[in-house]
Design an enzyme around this catalytic site. Structure first.
Site, PDB file in Angstrom:
ATOM      1  N   GLY A 199     -28.742  29.115 -48.747  1.00 19.84           N
ATOM      2  CA  GLY A 199     -28.650  28.347 -50.038  1.00 19.84           C
ATOM      3  C   GLY A 199     -28.557  29.272 -51.261  1.00 19.84           C
ATOM      4  N   GLU A 219     -31.245  31.001 -43.550  1.00 23.27           N
ATOM      5  CA  GLU A 219     -29.847  31.321 -43.357  1.00 23.27           C
ATOM      6  C   GLU A 219     -29.272  30.988 -44.375  1.00 23.27           C
ATOM      7  OE1 GLU A 219     -30.827  27.479 -39.846  1.00 23.27           O
ATOM      8  OE2 GLU A 219     -29.779  26.800 -41.694  1.00 23.27           O
ATOM      9  N   PRO A 220     -28.492  32.269 -45.057  1.00 22.45           N
ATOM     10  CA  PRO A 220     -27.577  32.553 -45.556  1.00 22.45           C
ATOM     11  C   PRO A 220     -26.272  32.416 -45.339  1.00 22.45           C
ATOM     12  CG  PRO A 220     -28.985  34.789 -45.386  1.00 22.45           C
ATOM     13  CD  PRO A 220     -29.895  33.801 -44.316  1.00 22.45           C
ATOM     14  N   GLY A 221     -25.747  32.615 -45.908  1.00 16.74           N
ATOM     15  CA  GLY A 221     -23.932  32.669 -45.303  1.00 16.74           C
ATOM     16  C   GLY A 221     -23.498  33.746 -46.725  1.00 16.74           C
ATOM     17  N   ARG A 222     -22.818  32.551 -47.582  1.00 19.70           N
ATOM     18  CA  ARG A 222     -22.574  32.559 -49.045  1.00 19.70           C
ATOM     19  C   ARG A 222     -23.441  34.489 -49.574  1.00 19.70           C
ATOM     20  NH1 ARG A 222     -20.212  28.902 -51.951  1.00 19.70           N
ATOM     21  NH2 ARG A 222     -21.982  27.201 -51.349  1.00 19.70           N
ATOM     22  N   ARG A 244     -11.344  25.535 -51.999  1.00 16.55           N
ATOM     23  CA  ARG A 244     -12.677  24.650 -52.776  1.00 16.55           C
ATOM     24  C   ARG A 244     -12.201  24.381 -53.940  1.00 16.55           C
ATOM     25  NH1 ARG A 244     -16.086  28.255 -53.450  1.00 16.55           N
ATOM     26  NH2 ARG A 244     -18.025  27.061 -53.429  1.00 16.55           N
ATOM     27  N   CYS A 251       2.624  20.765 -51.263  1.00 19.49           N
ATOM     28  CA  CYS A 251       3.192  19.534 -51.653  1.00 19.49           C
ATOM     29  C   CYS A 251       2.055  19.076 -51.523  1.00 19.49           C
ATOM     30  CB  CYS A 251       4.465  19.232 -50.213  1.00 19.49           C
ATOM     31  SG  CYS A 251       5.362  17.825 -51.670  1.00 19.49           S
ATOM     32  N   GLU A 252       1.588  19.226 -52.868  1.00 20.78           N
ATOM     33  CA  GLU A 252       0.492  18.226 -53.381  1.00 20.78           C
ATOM     34  C   GLU A 252       0.029  18.158 -54.518  1.00 20.78           C
ATOM     35  OE1 GLU A 252      -1.660  17.031 -50.112  1.00 20.78           O
ATOM     36  OE2 GLU A 252      -3.529  16.941 -51.816  1.00 20.78           O
ATOM     37  N   TYR A 267     -16.555  30.693 -46.549  1.00 23.15           N
ATOM     38  CA  TYR A 267     -15.863  29.255 -47.167  1.00 23.15           C
ATOM     39  C   TYR A 267     -14.894  29.256 -47.113  1.00 23.15           C
ATOM     40  CZ  TYR A 267     -20.773  28.147 -47.102  1.00 23.15           C
ATOM     41  OH  TYR A 267     -22.719  27.913 -46.328  1.00 23.15           O
TER      42      TYR A 267
HETATM   43  N1  LLP Z   1     -27.686  26.638 -43.684  1.00 26.39           N
HETATM   44  C1  LLP Z   1     -27.264  25.143 -43.500  1.00 26.39           C
HETATM   45  C2  LLP Z   1     -28.524  24.257 -42.692  1.00 26.39           C
HETATM   46  C3  LLP Z   1     -26.314  24.599 -44.546  1.00 26.39           C
HETATM   47  O1  LLP Z   1     -26.029  23.969 -43.881  1.00 26.39           O
HETATM   48  C4  LLP Z   1     -25.481  25.421 -44.924  1.00 26.39           C
HETATM   49  C5  LLP Z   1     -24.638  25.447 -45.798  1.00 26.39           C
HETATM   50  C6  LLP Z   1     -26.498  27.311 -44.933  1.00 26.39           C
HETATM   51  C7  LLP Z   1     -27.375  27.182 -44.061  1.00 26.39           C
HETATM   52  C8  LLP Z   1     -25.622  28.393 -45.566  1.00 26.39           C
HETATM   53  O2  LLP Z   1     -26.095  28.225 -47.200  1.00 26.39           O
HETATM   54  P1  LLP Z   1     -25.161  28.956 -48.253  1.00 26.39           P
HETATM   55  O3  LLP Z   1     -26.294  30.132 -47.581  1.00 26.39           O
HETATM   56  O4  LLP Z   1     -23.868  29.761 -47.085  1.00 26.39           O
HETATM   57  O5  LLP Z   1     -24.957  28.420 -49.255  1.00 26.39           O
HETATM   58  N2  LLP Z   1     -18.498  24.612 -48.376  1.00 26.39           N
HETATM   59  C9  LLP Z   1     -19.316  24.395 -48.971  1.00 26.39           C
HETATM   60  C10 LLP Z   1     -20.442  25.000 -48.642  1.00 26.39           C
HETATM   61  C11 LLP Z   1     -21.329  23.708 -47.966  1.00 26.39           C
HETATM   62  C12 LLP Z   1     -22.487  24.405 -47.262  1.00 26.39           C
HETATM   63  C13 LLP Z   1     -22.964  23.607 -46.429  1.00 26.39           C
HETATM   64  N3  LLP Z   1     -24.775  24.218 -45.834  1.00 26.39           N
HETATM   65  C14 LLP Z   1     -18.540  25.442 -49.860  1.00 26.39           C
HETATM   66  O6  LLP Z   1     -17.571  25.948 -49.404  1.00 26.39           O
HETATM   67  O7  LLP Z   1     -19.386  26.514 -51.590  1.00 26.39           O
END
Ligand code: LLP
Length: 431
Positions: free
Chosen positions: A248, A290-293, A330, A361-362, A390
């Site tokens: 997050g 759990e970093p993603g973004r 997004r 087409c939207e 994402y």
């Molecule tokens: N762990 C869990 C359980 C999660 O649900 C998520 C994101 C993450 C880790 C990673 O979060 P981050 O570090 O990436 O913020 N599709 C959306 C974001 C949905 C995220 C859902 N869960 C977007 O495009 O912003």
């Protein structure tokens, strides 16, 4: 520029990791995802070293696969020593195919099927992040049949609202994920888990939301979770060794967003956790995040070609590009902020206000509204920045548009990590 890997070269072209974005668009065609491999590695290292230093033995980040998922990325994560969080058998399959060490994988999902559970156990996934009672019963039955004891963390909702977008906030009590602490149901579920012979309850998980720019909401969540760990120890005589605080941390998409120093935030969070454990007389668990973004977003950008430039007299102007909501949904979903610019005129003054429209087409197929661009013309390259998270992972084939390729840049050289889909790919499963 927004991030240090974005520059403008002597031709006035945008560069990513030193590579000329227009040259790469000429070479690979558009739309095109570009990713800076070194930036991904740097972000991973920042988390790994800060968590080890400030959160203690065993603490480490798990890359959130949902933010971006393809084989090459798992190779990079494995090389850097990242764990991973997987949310579907498809992500698991991809990680396995890339040779990712699955003992470092944590398998999520609020509705895992029996087939998913069996696949994950057979693949040797290190931990399940279990969501609900039905899933726990199924894991126990399947593990028993296989003569295994499966390690799990239990997903809980700490009741935190991090004041981010509602659709990406997940830690509130009424969330579809996990089990609430506040209602007493989490303690009840723990009592039940301890009766299951083929499950080992190793810790707890929570995820409060996404695009969070400060550590305080994580500290609030940690406080609630550590108190719960203490209550479980006191009431059920069961000690756990892992606390997973989810993902997050935010990313800068536009100039108005703050810069965020992940290391400093992890340090402050680690100090708070130390204080809390001391106050509770609790042995500090290993902390996972759990970093993603924040691992992949600023490594990436998307390049499109400009097609039409349409001004509706007295109203607004549209710049249409050769991609859109299928490669970046997004804005349509969350009205997400992005920075866009004309990559081949990156050194010129931007004075043309336009809405960037996709080719679907939207009418909701918009990438960004009212951005300032340098007089866009057909054939220009339009770059949308910070699309490493994402975008590829949420891409679809809506309107039967093939997904763009992912091209990585490393040491000034480019290579294809994911090929462009072809029209033949689109009908591959059609009978
Ligand atoms: N762990 C869990 C359980 C999660 O649900 C998520 C994101 C993450 C880790 C990673 O979060 P981050 O570090 O990436 O913020 N599709 C959306 C974001 C949905 C995220 C859902 N869960 C977007 O495009 O912003």
């Amino acid at each position: 520029m927004l991030h240090s890997n974005l520059q403008i070269n002597e031709k006035g072209h945008l560069t990513l990791a030193g590579a000329d974005v227009c040259t790469l668009a000429d070479k690979y065609s558009t739309p095109l995802f570009l990713m800076d491999e070194e930036r991904i590695r740097e972000n991973a290292r920042t988390y790994i070293s800060a968590m080890r230093e400030f959160m203690g033995e065993g603490s480490r980040p798990l890359f959130a696969s949902k933010s971006c998922c393809f084989k090459r990325l798992y190779e990079i994560m494995a090389e850097e020593g990242m764990g991973t969080d997987l949310v579907s058998p498809g992500e698991l399959y991809t990680a396995r195919a890339a040779g990712f060490p699955l003992e470092n994988a944590f398998f999520h999902g609020n509705n895992k099927t029996d087939a998913d559970i069996e696949f994950a156990i057979d693949s040797g996934v290190g931990y399940f992040i279990a969501d609900n009672r039905e899933e726990l019963c199924s894991i126990n039955t399947i593990a028993k049949r296989k003569g295994k004891v499966q390690n799990i963390l239990l997903r809980l909702t700490p009741g935190i609202d991090p004041h981010t977008q509602q659709k990406i906030s997940t830690g509130k009590v009424d969330s579809k994920f996990g089990t609430a602490i506040e209602t007493g149901q989490a303690m009840e579920l723990c009592r039940f888990i301890l009766t299951l012979e083929n499950i080992s309850l190793c810790g707890f998980h929570c995820h409060i939301g996404s695009q969070i720019f400060e550590y305080e909401p994580f500290a609030d969540a940690a406080d609630i979770m550590l108190r719960f760990i203490k209550d479980v120890k006191d009431e059920l005589s069961h000690s756990v060794s892992i606390l997973n605080l989810g993902g997050g941390f935010g990313v800068r998409y536009i100039e108005e967003h703050p810069h965020i120093d992940y290391r400093e935030n992890i340090k402050s969070l680690g100090e708070k956790i130390d204080e809390m454990c001391l106050a509770l007389s609790l042995e500090k668990p290993a902390i996972l995040m759990e970093p993603g973004r924040s691992i992949v977003a600023d490594s990436g950008l998307t390049v499109y070609s400009v097609g039409s430039v349409k001004t509706i007299t007295g109203y607004k102007s549209y710049v249409s590009i050769d991609g859109g909501m299928p490669d970046n949904p997004r804005f349509a979903l969350y009205e997400s902020d992005y920075t866009a610019l004309i990559a081949n005129k990156a050194d010129k003054e931007a004075d043309f206000v336009a809405t960037i429209a996709g080719r679907c087409c939207e009418s909701g197929d918009i990438i960004q509204e009212d951005v300032n661009l340098v007089c866009p013309e057909r054939g220009d390259y339009l770059a949308v920045l910070v699309t490493g998270a994402y975008n590829y992972s949420m891409a679809s084939n809506y309107n039967r548009l093939p997904r763009p390729p992912v091209v990585m840049i490393r040491d000034g050289k480019d290579y294809v990590a994911v090929k462009r889909e072809t029209h033949a790919d689109l009908i591959r499963n059609d009978i």
